[in-house]
Design an enzyme around this catalytic site. Structure first.
Site, PDB file in Angstrom:
ATOM      1  N   HIS A  16       3.936  10.737 -37.153  1.00 40.34           N
ATOM      2  CA  HIS A  16       3.975  12.115 -37.632  1.00 40.34           C
ATOM      3  C   HIS A  16       3.896  12.201 -39.137  1.00 40.34           C
ATOM      4  CE1 HIS A  16       8.043  10.738 -36.301  1.00 40.34           C
ATOM      5  NE2 HIS A  16       8.417  11.059 -37.526  1.00 40.34           N
ATOM      6  N   CYS A  25      16.596  11.131 -38.080  1.00 41.33           N
ATOM      7  CA  CYS A  25      15.607  10.215 -38.643  1.00 41.33           C
ATOM      8  C   CYS A  25      15.035  10.864 -39.907  1.00 41.33           C
ATOM      9  CB  CYS A  25      14.518   9.869 -37.630  1.00 41.33           C
ATOM     10  SG  CYS A  25      13.294  11.151 -37.333  1.00 41.33           S
TER      11      CYS A  25
END
Length: 268
Positions: free
Chosen positions: A48, A167
């Protein structure tokens, strides 16, 4: 190769018209990969990029029939890849979709169906069907509290554990770790509530009462989370990937009575 797979997915995303600067977006995707692999195991990768090069949120998917070496956490080749494009804005509506997808990917039957889809249309149909069947992780997490009274037929009190997952980009891994810890807690007969510290901010926040009642706290995070509140409590600190892949081991450690007590460096 891994870079060929990433480049194809980036090109696919750009073709959809959601990227205004392909090279800048590609650089962000590769930079995220340098932090730690997004090959989460079980043949799945969720690379991503969140940056100004993204005009609108997007999701690109690839089935890689023979698999590709992705430096995955379990060493297995990746056969199912989802690439996320997130705009660099405060509006994080797309994260609701992404967190739900992350939860859906924990279902092996769902991922196997995606791998065996014979067309784009069938692939999308499988996702739509699963989407209708599953509640979002935020909805489900909001229903959990370790302060709920245990049922009367329990021979001994239910053990209470808290968790925080996060994260660096706060997208997929945050929610997958929370989902897996929660599900594993249920399987082990342990009351577990997980706070997700994602891009949209913290959700399902742990209360003072819950922290006081908890036997231990699992912090599965690759970025800093608010720790002062855990002063004097047994705390386990591990990478977010351990929340995805070592949930049972972490929970067993948490209830073992051997976890070191945390003391906050700030003093309070």
């Amino acid at each position: 190769t891994k870079s060929e797979a990433l480049d194809q997915a980036v090109a696919l995303m750009t073709k959809s018209g959601k990227i205004n600067d392909e090279e800048a977006y590609r650089s962000q995707v590769y930079a995220r990969e340098e932090e730690s692999t997004t090959g989460i195991g079980e043949g799945i990768a969720i690379p991503h990029g969140k940056c100004d090069a993204v005009s609108r949120p997007g999701l690109a998917a690839m089935v890689i029939k023979n698999g590709v070496d992705f430096d995955s956490l379990d060493g297995e080749p990746v056969t199912l890849l989802f690439l996320i494009a997130a705009p660099n804005t405060k509006d994080n509506v797309h994260l609701d979709v992404l967190s739900k997808l992350s939860v859906m990917l924990m279902d092996e039957e769902f991922t196997e169906n995606l791998r065996n889809a014979s067309s784009v249309e069938e692939f999308l149909r499988i996702i739509d069907q699963a989407d209708e069947e599953k509640a979002s992780i935020d909805e489900r997490l909001e229903q959990t509290s370790i302060l709920d009274e245990p049922s009367e037929n329990k021979a001994e009190p239910v053990k209470k554990i808290l968790a925080v997952t996060s994260c660096p980009t706060g997208i997929a891994h945050t929610y997958m770790a929370a989902e897996n810890l929660e599900n594993t807690g249920k399987k082990l007969g342990i009351s577990l509530k997980a706070e997700t510290d994602g891009s949209g901010g913290a959700q399902n926040i742990l209360t003072k009462e819950e922290i006081a009642a908890a036997e231990a706290i699992i912090v599965a995070a690759d970025k800093n989370v608010e720790m002062a509140r855990f002063e004097g409590k047994p705390v386990i600190m591990v990478p977010v990937a351990d929340g995805i892949h070592k949930a049972e081991e972490l929970i067993n450690r948490a209830v073992s009575g051997t976890v070191p007590v945390y003391h906050h460096a700030g003093g309070e």
